[in-house]
Motif scaffolding. Structure first.
Motif, mmCIF file in Angstrom:
data_model
loop_
_atom_site.group_PDB
_atom_site.id
_atom_site.type_symbol
_atom_site.label_atom_id
_atom_site.label_comp_id
_atom_site.label_asym_id
_atom_site.label_seq_id
_atom_site.Cartn_x
_atom_site.Cartn_y
_atom_site.Cartn_z
ATOM 1 N N GLY A 9 0.799 -1.223 0.000
ATOM 2 C CA GLY A 9 0.000 0.000 0.000
ATOM 3 C C GLY A 9 0.830 1.269 0.000
ATOM 4 N N MET A 10 2.137 1.159 -0.192
ATOM 5 C CA MET A 10 3.021 2.317 -0.051
ATOM 6 C C MET A 10 3.193 3.116 -1.336
ATOM 7 N N CYS B 44 -3.021 -4.385 -4.046
ATOM 8 C CA CYS B 44 -2.208 -5.152 -3.092
ATOM 9 C C CYS B 44 -2.798 -5.161 -1.691
ATOM 10 N N GLY C 195 1.187 2.923 -4.462
ATOM 11 C CA GLY C 195 0.021 3.274 -5.267
ATOM 12 C C GLY C 195 0.115 2.831 -6.718
ATOM 13 N N CYS D 86 -0.199 -0.039 -7.967
ATOM 14 C CA CYS D 86 -1.084 -1.150 -8.309
ATOM 15 C C CYS D 86 -2.542 -0.707 -8.384
HETATM 16 S S1 FES Z 1 0.668 0.160 -3.317
HETATM 17 FE FE1 FES Z 1 2.597 -0.448 -4.066
HETATM 18 S S2 FES Z 1 2.092 -2.360 -4.910
HETATM 19 FE FE2 FES Z 1 0.219 -1.752 -4.121
#
Ligand code: FES
Ligand SMILES: Cc1cc2nc3c(=O)[nH]c(=O)nc-3n(C[C@H](O)[C@H](O)[C@H](O)COP(=O)(O)OP(=O)(O)OC[C@H]3O[C@@H](n4cnc5c(N)ncnc54)[C@H](O)[C@@H]3O)c2cc1C
Ligand SMILES: Cc1cc2nc3c(=O)[nH]c(=O)nc-3n(C[C@H](O)[C@H](O)[C@H](O)COP(=O)(O)OP(=O)(O)OC[C@H]3O[C@@H](n4cnc5c(N)ncnc54)[C@H](O)[C@@H]3O)c2cc1C
Ligand code: SF4
Ligand code: SF4
Lengths: 283, 469
Positions: free
Chosen positions: A221-222, A238, A224, A226
């Motif tokens: 989630g770091m 993710c 973005g 994906c």
């Molecule tokens: S936020 Fe980096 S892979 Fe999902």
């Protein structure tokens, strides 16, 4: 370091690898994935946890070697090790007693589907598995799925195994039969396949889940990177996914975003091929 | 001795200049811009300090570094002493000397800044820290207390976590740091670029921790691989420092076009994954020709300067207020300008326009003007009617900020959070759960390295007290 205990080829370029990762094996639930980095300098590659054995402390990965980084992963022999394996990531699949469930897998998507089908069958659902591929040698996990399914249907585009054509034709027949029509459909495979399945089930109001494969980096989630559009909103696959309501996914945007690095990927593959040609020439 | 200089002589010394790489040359590579001072220049700069009795500079430093003492030792050319004092107060001086916003902290309070230029405390801190890193054998071994049998888990290997780990290990406890990524450093590794903070510095700090016996366990995501409850069962105390690494979205039309990056994604690709700066790296990055970065903080400056180094002909900062309101460090703004970055001020993004193949083509913007001050005391930008225009761009970077990542907290329902999802702590860093402490950006929201370290230090002290009792 994560030791590779076995590495076998199931289909052209498709490997089953068993890796020692005790914490992940214990924590993992069906539907979750890991991020793997074969070595220093390599990409972080998301891979579904195909199976896990908490007692042995191992997880099973099904890896399709398509680009430079996945090739590096599958070229790690038994006894070798992968530098980084992080997970389990993503939301686990919601498993309950739905009744009749159709699990539809295309290509390597069948490997992503397998743990879900297994969990749904174990929860007492009547699972029909529909798997497809270009040709017979691309059909994977047929025996494993047959063992847990009420019924297994196979399709190939060239007709070399099972029914000739696409998985959607087999699914359409299933839906048309009131004795066999599913209450829930799970579809995992190439984006056009998932979209076709969703379009097929939409008019019938059959709940349809798809597992999306956008490009990822961290998987936590770091970054973005994906992000996918679901019901008009940006979601991070993710952490919010990778499974989403197939009727609400913006497939066109997903497909387009997947082409972002095409030029780099082609270049990386060429470089890898040239290396190999070099080896052949020198060896 | 050299530091017996008379006041008049001290006052006569002009502030030192930091040697920098040539701006045109450096805007095409990732080498560190600030080269560091020579010994003679550093000593001379230290002699500018007039050793104020009331130590105002120390009040300006969030961790209270003993600045006059460090500078006095440096002025006397006693580097081992300077290094020992500095390291006793600050666990990551080579980092802080480079990235602290000194102009609003220690140097802002420096008496010499009242009439003239403040002492270059940051440059000198860096000098002493770099010397210490290069001369470990001249420092002497610090005394270490007997090993305790108490164990502490630290979540996150950013500045807060690393600082706490060092403090706790020095107190004799067995410390394990759990890090979600495959490498340490947090934002220092994946966010702040090489040209501001060479990654060897983090490696060297982490080696020192390892030498103290700290175990560093990468690829472990607390909340996923292990739960907070598992840590609490296995360890005597837990310090949570998992940062604020969740990018905020712009919610603009066109945000999912190809060529739109969050700051975290662009920086992670280039810093952590070495895309575009190490030919052997396999992770790709889109190097735009014309890059628009939305935002005005350090992160935005890092993105735009990175874009320039990846080859952008036009690299632009698009910010809705004016330059005076930009939260970025003064030095970053200066460096960015020297490197040819364009500052498009008083401009707000409206929409990202794509071409027929789904790539970014332009950033649609609107001019703003400054109205009366808002709650933050800054003048509030208001749109100018009919001022829409398109800024041609093939890469757009969103650097508007980050929030708390809920991966860990979502699996720890008993942990008290505020409305923004940050962990709530008391003055000592204790959370609502017994034995669990927290600090850094996860508590404060996006803040600074030195504040994160201060939290790590404070929480470690509280944990030491708790474990001793
Ligand atoms: S936020 Fe980096 S892979 Fe999902
Ligand atoms: C949650 C999730 C689970 C996955 N599970 C599996 C699995 O179990 N087995 C498996 O073989 N593959 C799986 N994938 C896909 C796998 O991650 C990609 O095939 C791989 O990243 C491609 O990397 P590459 O460098 O070898 O290929 P590249 O040469 O980089 O790319 C080849 C193609 O793969 C796509 N692609 C590139 N990078 C990624 C990426 N990071 N994620 C997804 N697609 C990408 C591109 O669109 C391109 O068309 C999964 C992906 C996700 C997101
Ligand atoms: C681009 C950029 C530039 C900046 N420039 C400056 C500057 O010049 N000066 C300055 O003072 N400040 C700067 N800052 C701010 C500063 O970097 C942060 O305030 C500081 O890093 C916060 O430290 P932290 O230890 O709290 O968190 P972080 O540095 O964010 O580290 C948190 C760590 O925890 C890990 N983690 C997250 N979740 C989990 C989990 N569930 N389990 C295990 N591990 C986890 C993360 O991967 C990460 O490694 C900048 C920030 C950015 C983004
Ligand atoms: S830690 Fe930062 S604020 Fe404190 S003295 Fe050093 S540079 Fe100044
Ligand atoms: S305020 Fe400035 S001059 Fe005074 S002690 Fe601190 S650094 Fe030296």
């Amino acid at each position: 370091m994560f030791e590779v205990l076995s590495n076998e080829t199931l289909a052209p370029n498709l490997h089953r690898m068993v890796v020692r990762a005790p914490r992940i094996a214990t924590a993992r639930r069906p539907g979750q994935f890991v991020i793997v980095r074969a070595d220093r300098g390599e990409e972080r590659i998301p891979l579904t946890i195909g199976d896990a054995d908490p007692a042995e402390g191992t997880i099973t990965l099904f890896v399709q070697a398509i680009g430079a980084s996945t090739r590096r992963i599958v070229s790690t022999p038994a006894g070798g090790s992968l530098r980084d394996v992080a997970g389990p990531l993503g939301q686990p699949t919601h498993i309950e007693q739905f009744g009749r469930v159709a699990c539809v897998g295309g290509g390597v998507g069948t490997a992503v589907l397998y743990p879900l089908a297994k969990a749904l069958a174990a929860a007492g659902n009547e699972v029909t598995s529909i798997i497809g591929g270009r040709s017979s040698q691309y059909i994977i996990l047929a025996d494993e799925l047959a063992a847990l399914s009420h019924e297994l249907l196979v399709t190939t585009e060239d007709g070399t195994r099972g029914r000739k054509g696409f998985v959607t034709a087999a699914l359409a027949d299933l839906m048309a039969d009131p004795e066999r029509a599913p209450r829930l459909v799970l579809a995992v495979g190439p984006v056009p396949m998932m979209r076709a399945v969703a379009e097929l089930t939409r008019p019938h109001g059959i709940q349809t889940l798809v597992s999306l494969n956008p490009i990822m980096i961290d998987g936590t989630g770091m970054c973005g990177g994906c992000r996918v559009v679901v019901g008009g909103e940006s979601k991070f696959a993710c952490v919010d996914g990778p499974e989403f309501d197939g009727h609400r996914v913006d497939y066109a945007s997903l497909m387009d975003r997947l082409t972002t690095y095409r030029e780099f990927e082609d270049a990386a593959r060429c470089a890898a091929d040239e290396c190999r040609l070099g080896e052949v020439a020198n060896g | 001795m050299a530091n017996d200089l008379a006041m008049k002589e001290r006052l006569a010394i002009p502030r030192v200049h930091m040697p920098e790489l040539d701006a045109t040359e450096r805007s095409r590579n990732f080498a560190e811009v600030n080269r560091g001072l020579e010994m003679t220049d550093a000593v001379r700069e230290a002699q500018r300090c007039i050793q104020c009795k009331h130590r105002p500079c120390v009040d300006g430093c969030p961790v209270g570094v003993s600045i006059p003492e460090v500078l006095d030792a440096l002025a006397a050319e006693d580097l081992p002493l300077a290094a020992r004092i500095l390291r006793g107060d600050n666990a990551l001086p080579a980092v802080c000397g480079r990235v602290c916003p000194q102009e609003t902290q220690c140097e802002a309070k420096c008496v010499r800044g009242v009439k003239g230029d403040a002492v270059a405390i940051g440059y000198l801190e860096r000098f002493v820290a770099d010397w210490a890193m290069a001369n470990p054998d001249r420092l002497g071994q610090a005394d270490r207390p007997a090993a305790s049998d108490r164990t502490v888990a630290v979540v996150g290997a950013g500045p807060a976590g690393l600082t706490a780990a060092g403090e706790l290990a020095r107190a004799g406890h067995r410390v394990t740091v759990f890090e979600a990524l495959h490498d340490t450093g947090g934002v220092l590794r994946y966010g702040i670029p090489e040209f501001r903070l060479p990654k060897e510095i983090i490696d060297s700090e982490v080696e020192q921790l390892a030498a103290l016996g700290v175990a560093i366990d990468c690829n472990v995501i607390i909340g996923k691989t292990l739960t907070l409850d598992q840590l609490r069962a296995e360890f005597d105390a837990v310090f949570i420092a998992n940062g604020a690494g969740l990018p905020m979205m712009l919610d603009l039309k066109g945000e999912n076009l190809k060529g739109v990056y969050s700051a975290n994604e662009l920086l992670t690709r280039v810093n952590l994954m070495e895309a575009g700066r190490n030919p052997a790296a396999t992770t790709p990055v889109i190097a735009g020709k014309s890059v628009a970065v939305i935002g005005g903080g350090n992160t935005a400056m890092d993105c735009v300067r990175t874009a320039r180094r990846l080859g952008a002909q036009r690299a632009m900062i698009v910010y809705r207020r004016s330059e005076a309101e930009m939260p970025a460090r003064v030095e970053e703004i200066k460096h960015a300008k020297e490197e040819g970055v364009e500052f498009v001020m008083l401009t707000a993004p409206l929409e990202i326009i794509g071409n027929e193949s789904g790539w970014v083509a332009a950033l649609r913007c609107r001019r703003m003007e400054l109205g009366p001050p808002d709650d933050s005391g800054r003048r509030k930008p208001v749109p100018v009617e009919g001022s829409e225009f398109d800024l041609p761009a093939d890469v757009v970077v969103n650097a508007i900020g980050t929030r708390a990542n809920p991966l860990l907290t979502a699996t720890a329902p008993d942990l008290d959070l505020n409305t923004w999802g940050n962990i709530v702590v008391d003055d000592a860093g204790a959370t609502s759960l017994p034995g669990v402490f927290a600090g850094g950006d996860m508590v404060r929201g996006g803040a600074t390295v030195i504040l994160a370290m201060g939290d790590g230090k404070r929480a470690a002290a509280a944990i030491n007290r708790a474990l001793a009792g």
